[in-house]
Design a protein around this motif. Structure first.
Motif, PDB file in Angstrom:
ATOM      1  N   ALA A  40       1.026  -0.980   0.085  1.00  0.00           N
ATOM      2  CA  ALA A  40      -0.081   0.025  -0.052  1.00  0.00           C
ATOM      3  C   ALA A  40       0.852   1.052  -0.013  1.00  0.00           C
ATOM      4  O   ALA A  40       1.974   1.259   0.333  1.00  0.00           O
ATOM      5  CB  ALA A  40      -0.984  -0.072   1.263  1.00  0.00           C
ATOM      6  N   PRO A  41       0.282   2.396  -0.484  1.00  0.00           N
ATOM      7  CA  PRO A  41       1.271   3.466  -0.396  1.00  0.00           C
ATOM      8  C   PRO A  41       1.725   3.936   0.844  1.00  0.00           C
ATOM      9  O   PRO A  41       0.688   4.080   2.061  1.00  0.00           O
ATOM     10  CB  PRO A  41       0.090   4.481  -1.242  1.00  0.00           C
ATOM     11  N   GLY A  42       2.896   4.168   0.890  1.00  0.00           N
ATOM     12  CA  GLY A  42       3.530   4.683   1.972  1.00  0.00           C
ATOM     13  C   GLY A  42       3.913   3.227   3.238  1.00  0.00           C
ATOM     14  O   GLY A  42       4.355   3.591   4.038  1.00  0.00           O
ATOM     15  N   ASN A  43       3.558   2.166   2.499  1.00  0.00           N
ATOM     16  CA  ASN A  43       4.097   0.900   3.440  1.00  0.00           C
ATOM     17  C   ASN A  43       4.864   0.094   2.710  1.00  0.00           C
ATOM     18  O   ASN A  43       5.087   0.157   1.897  1.00  0.00           O
ATOM     19  CB  ASN A  43       2.562  -0.059   3.759  1.00  0.00           C
ATOM     20  N   GLU A  44       5.549  -0.931   3.734  1.00  0.00           N
ATOM     21  CA  GLU A  44       6.431  -1.684   3.289  1.00  0.00           C
ATOM     22  C   GLU A  44       5.591  -2.879   2.544  1.00  0.00           C
ATOM     23  O   GLU A  44       4.521  -3.062   2.940  1.00  0.00           O
ATOM     24  CB  GLU A  44       7.280  -2.368   4.147  1.00  0.00           C
TER      25      GLU A  44
END
Length: 124
Positions: A40-44
């Protein structure tokens, strides 16, 4: 040329289901285990499923989300991810990846082949 191609993503309402497909070409999945990941955006990037091994074998992490089930159709050289009771936080790009049988299944670095990803959006 080896390719893993994901399909089946899209927009679904909370509580809904989707089935993703990962079809391999130039690669015999009989010799590989396949796992699904998402980012997900911003996530690993994170693994979200058990691994589907050859001949129906399955390898699961100690902690897993039982809403997600991985299956395989050897005849079609395809692995599926059935996702049920989807939530907004499941929104991500979903990838399948293949690792040679017997590798370190819990090390992302050892996955040799990755698909291009398919977007899953859970929203009302």
């Amino acid at each position: 040329q080896v390719q893993l191609v994901e399909s089946g993503g899209g927009l679904v309402q909370p509580g809904g289901s989707l089935r993703l497909s990962c079809t391999a070409s130039g690669l015999n999945l009989d010799n590989y285990a396949v796992r699904w990941f998402r980012q997900a955006p911003g996530n690993e990037r994170e693994g979200v499923s058990c691994l589907s091994g050859s001949h129906g074998s399955t390898y699961c992490p100690d902690l897993r989300d039982r809403r997600f089930t991985v299956t395989r159709d050897d005849a079609k050289n395809t692995v599926f991810l059935q996702m049920n009771d989807l939530k907004a936080e499941d929104t991500a790009v979903y990838y399948c990846a293949a690792i040679p049988t017997g590798g370190n299944y819990w090390s992302e670095d050892e996955y040799q082949y990755w698909g291009q990803g398919t977007q899953v959006t859970v929203s009302s």
